[in-house]
Scaffold this motif. Sequence first.
Motif, PDB file in Angstrom:
ATOM      1  N   TRP A  95      30.008 -17.278  42.431  1.00 56.83           N
ATOM      2  CA  TRP A  95      30.971 -17.553  43.498  1.00 56.83           C
ATOM      3  C   TRP A  95      30.322 -17.477  44.882  1.00 56.83           C
ATOM      4  O   TRP A  95      30.718 -18.204  45.794  1.00 56.83           O
ATOM      5  CB  TRP A  95      32.160 -16.596  43.406  1.00 56.83           C
ATOM      6  CG  TRP A  95      31.835 -15.152  43.637  1.00 56.83           C
ATOM      7  CD1 TRP A  95      31.456 -14.243  42.707  1.00 56.83           C
ATOM      8  CD2 TRP A  95      31.863 -14.464  44.894  1.00 56.83           C
ATOM      9  NE1 TRP A  95      31.230 -13.014  43.291  1.00 56.83           N
ATOM     10  CE2 TRP A  95      31.484 -13.123  44.630  1.00 56.83           C
ATOM     11  CE3 TRP A  95      32.170 -14.828  46.194  1.00 56.83           C
ATOM     12  CZ2 TRP A  95      31.400 -12.167  45.636  1.00 56.83           C
ATOM     13  CZ3 TRP A  95      32.100 -13.869  47.190  1.00 56.83           C
ATOM     14  CH2 TRP A  95      31.711 -12.558  46.915  1.00 56.83           C
ATOM     15  N   VAL A  96      29.313 -16.634  45.025  1.00 57.68           N
ATOM     16  CA  VAL A  96      28.594 -16.554  46.299  1.00 57.68           C
ATOM     17  C   VAL A  96      27.808 -17.839  46.537  1.00 57.68           C
ATOM     18  O   VAL A  96      27.804 -18.386  47.649  1.00 57.68           O
ATOM     19  CB  VAL A  96      27.650 -15.333  46.316  1.00 57.68           C
ATOM     20  CG1 VAL A  96      26.754 -15.364  47.543  1.00 57.68           C
ATOM     21  CG2 VAL A  96      28.470 -14.042  46.287  1.00 57.68           C
ATOM     22  N   LEU A  97      27.159 -18.333  45.500  1.00 57.42           N
ATOM     23  CA  LEU A  97      26.410 -19.581  45.625  1.00 57.42           C
ATOM     24  C   LEU A  97      27.338 -20.744  45.951  1.00 57.42           C
ATOM     25  O   LEU A  97      27.026 -21.577  46.820  1.00 57.42           O
ATOM     26  CB  LEU A  97      25.653 -19.855  44.327  1.00 57.42           C
ATOM     27  CG  LEU A  97      24.824 -21.142  44.283  1.00 57.42           C
ATOM     28  CD1 LEU A  97      23.740 -21.129  45.362  1.00 57.42           C
ATOM     29  CD2 LEU A  97      24.196 -21.329  42.901  1.00 57.42           C
ATOM     30  N   VAL A  98      28.484 -20.808  45.298  1.00 54.84           N
ATOM     31  CA  VAL A  98      29.453 -21.881  45.559  1.00 54.84           C
ATOM     32  C   VAL A  98      29.957 -21.805  46.995  1.00 54.84           C
ATOM     33  O   VAL A  98      30.068 -22.835  47.687  1.00 54.84           O
ATOM     34  CB  VAL A  98      30.623 -21.799  44.559  1.00 54.84           C
ATOM     35  CG1 VAL A  98      31.746 -22.747  44.978  1.00 54.84           C
ATOM     36  CG2 VAL A  98      30.142 -22.142  43.155  1.00 54.84           C
ATOM     37  N   ALA A  99      30.253 -20.608  47.467  1.00 54.25           N
ATOM     38  CA  ALA A  99      30.728 -20.447  48.850  1.00 54.25           C
ATOM     39  C   ALA A  99      29.672 -20.917  49.841  1.00 54.25           C
ATOM     40  O   ALA A  99      29.987 -21.583  50.836  1.00 54.25           O
ATOM     41  CB  ALA A  99      31.090 -18.985  49.106  1.00 54.25           C
ATOM     42  N   ALA A 100      28.417 -20.592  49.579  1.00 56.41           N
ATOM     43  CA  ALA A 100      27.335 -21.016  50.466  1.00 56.41           C
ATOM     44  C   ALA A 100      27.166 -22.528  50.442  1.00 56.41           C
ATOM     45  O   ALA A 100      26.918 -23.162  51.477  1.00 56.41           O
ATOM     46  CB  ALA A 100      26.036 -20.328  50.054  1.00 56.41           C
ATOM     47  N   ASP A 101      27.315 -23.136  49.270  1.00 58.53           N
ATOM     48  CA  ASP A 101      27.209 -24.598  49.144  1.00 58.53           C
ATOM     49  C   ASP A 101      28.296 -25.298  49.958  1.00 58.53           C
ATOM     50  O   ASP A 101      28.018 -26.236  50.725  1.00 58.53           O
ATOM     51  CB  ASP A 101      27.328 -25.014  47.677  1.00 58.53           C
ATOM     52  CG  ASP A 101      26.086 -24.671  46.869  1.00 58.53           C
ATOM     53  OD1 ASP A 101      24.986 -24.710  47.439  1.00 58.53           O
ATOM     54  OD2 ASP A 101      26.223 -24.377  45.675  1.00 58.53           O
ATOM     55  N   VAL A 102      29.533 -24.864  49.784  1.00 59.84           N
ATOM     56  CA  VAL A 102      30.655 -25.494  50.492  1.00 59.84           C
ATOM     57  C   VAL A 102      30.492 -25.309  52.004  1.00 59.84           C
ATOM     58  O   VAL A 102      30.715 -26.248  52.782  1.00 59.84           O
ATOM     59  CB  VAL A 102      31.992 -24.903  50.004  1.00 59.84           C
ATOM     60  CG1 VAL A 102      33.150 -25.435  50.851  1.00 59.84           C
ATOM     61  CG2 VAL A 102      32.215 -25.229  48.538  1.00 59.84           C
ATOM     62  N   PHE A 103      30.116 -24.122  52.410  1.00 59.25           N
ATOM     63  CA  PHE A 103      29.916 -23.853  53.841  1.00 59.25           C
ATOM     64  C   PHE A 103      28.832 -24.753  54.418  1.00 59.25           C
ATOM     65  O   PHE A 103      28.996 -25.330  55.505  1.00 59.25           O
ATOM     66  CB  PHE A 103      29.537 -22.380  54.018  1.00 59.25           C
ATOM     67  CG  PHE A 103      29.147 -22.015  55.428  1.00 59.25           C
ATOM     68  CD1 PHE A 103      30.110 -21.776  56.385  1.00 59.25           C
ATOM     69  CD2 PHE A 103      27.806 -21.904  55.791  1.00 59.25           C
ATOM     70  CE1 PHE A 103      29.759 -21.430  57.687  1.00 59.25           C
ATOM     71  CE2 PHE A 103      27.447 -21.562  57.082  1.00 59.25           C
ATOM     72  CZ  PHE A 103      28.418 -21.326  58.038  1.00 59.25           C
ATOM     73  N   SER A 104      27.718 -24.899  53.706  1.00 58.28           N
ATOM     74  CA  SER A 104      26.588 -25.690  54.202  1.00 58.28           C
ATOM     75  C   SER A 104      26.957 -27.158  54.370  1.00 58.28           C
ATOM     76  O   SER A 104      26.638 -27.781  55.384  1.00 58.28           O
ATOM     77  CB  SER A 104      25.392 -25.562  53.254  1.00 58.28           C
ATOM     78  OG  SER A 104      24.951 -24.231  53.169  1.00 58.28           O
ATOM     79  N   ILE A 105      27.635 -27.704  53.369  1.00 58.90           N
ATOM     80  CA  ILE A 105      27.958 -29.137  53.404  1.00 58.90           C
ATOM     81  C   ILE A 105      29.147 -29.418  54.314  1.00 58.90           C
ATOM     82  O   ILE A 105      29.101 -30.328  55.165  1.00 58.90           O
ATOM     83  CB  ILE A 105      28.255 -29.651  51.984  1.00 58.90           C
ATOM     84  CG1 ILE A 105      26.989 -29.578  51.110  1.00 58.90           C
ATOM     85  CG2 ILE A 105      28.768 -31.090  52.035  1.00 58.90           C
ATOM     86  CD1 ILE A 105      25.858 -30.458  51.564  1.00 58.90           C
ATOM     87  N   LEU A 106      30.207 -28.651  54.165  1.00 57.27           N
ATOM     88  CA  LEU A 106      31.449 -28.960  54.878  1.00 57.27           C
ATOM     89  C   LEU A 106      31.383 -28.577  56.348  1.00 57.27           C
ATOM     90  O   LEU A 106      31.648 -29.409  57.232  1.00 57.27           O
ATOM     91  CB  LEU A 106      32.619 -28.255  54.194  1.00 57.27           C
ATOM     92  CG  LEU A 106      34.014 -28.587  54.719  1.00 57.27           C
ATOM     93  CD1 LEU A 106      34.287 -30.070  54.588  1.00 57.27           C
ATOM     94  CD2 LEU A 106      35.070 -27.776  53.965  1.00 57.27           C
ATOM     95  N   LEU A 107      31.026 -27.342  56.637  1.00 53.42           N
ATOM     96  CA  LEU A 107      31.083 -26.865  58.017  1.00 53.42           C
ATOM     97  C   LEU A 107      29.823 -27.174  58.817  1.00 53.42           C
ATOM     98  O   LEU A 107      29.902 -27.526  59.992  1.00 53.42           O
ATOM     99  CB  LEU A 107      31.352 -25.352  58.031  1.00 53.42           C
ATOM    100  CG  LEU A 107      32.695 -24.916  57.453  1.00 53.42           C
ATOM    101  CD1 LEU A 107      32.851 -23.403  57.535  1.00 53.42           C
ATOM    102  CD2 LEU A 107      33.847 -25.600  58.184  1.00 53.42           C
TER     103      LEU A 107
END
Length: 315
Positions: A95-107
């Motif tokens: 879940w930490v990796l997924v959160a970092a992925d979404v943050f990097s791409i989206l924000l």
Amino acid sequence: MSEARVINGPHIRTQRTTRAVMMDVAISLVPVLLGAIYYFGIRALYLAGLSVAVCVLTEYIWQKLAKKPVTAGDFSAVVTGLLLVFNMPVTVPLWVLVAADVFSILLVKQMFGGLGNNFVNPALMGRLLVMVAWPQAVMQYVVPKTVSVDAVSAATILGSVKGGNTPEYSYLQMFLGEMPGAMGETSKLLLLVGFGYLCYKGVVNAEAAFTYIATVTVLTFIFGPEGLFTGDILLNLFGGGLIMGGCYMLTDYVFVSRRGKLLYAATAGVITAAIRIFSVYPEGICFGILTANCMAGMLSLLYKKHVYGIRKIKA
């Protein structure tokens, strides 16, 4: 008295597309991925696949919802996913990796207009998010399987040395990757193999990478605290993620001129070295490169660029 007259400027055309460039970067990271699997087990492959899938899907879904041209197939999200997971330990929670992925791409990437408009490296920002929000998730490293059959937790070499301990690994082990660390930063040999491929394809600026790595190495060698980094160039070079940062994380596309790229790389190197020497953090690569990203506009004012298509004429 003089005035500026604008005339038609030259245009450099090339058949190299964004997709082709990013595909080359992804190909260059294949040896690093294989090394991560060899040293840390099959979970490294699962994490890499998850990271890439989340990054690509996040970019695709956002562009569809925002009714923008879909560029999820240009491999830039694939590269972000790989670089991000390579900056994580193999023990990172999903879940930490997924959160970092979404943050990097989206924000970090899409909210600023997508590829070419983001002013900082998305993968490094994702790593920084995890360091700040969930530090324990990225501070628990394990010894590679080639060194210990058990998943033994250990500090990185630079972290151990900064804590006053003597390095337990040889320079050869550091170079090959037989040491605790993030999945993609341990094997310098495989990183250099991939970087050599990028140099052959003309994708990266080797001078900028060398300038960054040399700046950090020389400064820590000269000014490092006695008994810590001073006098040990190979420890500075192979003991952490310096080669990973210089070869893959240093975004030198913010400048066109050779002089600007070298100035940018040297600035990132000075900041990284300062953090390694004076702060409690043993690395400093993430902060050094991201700070230089933010300083790109100011650095561009320190030298004059020739603007093609414009010349001064006297009235």
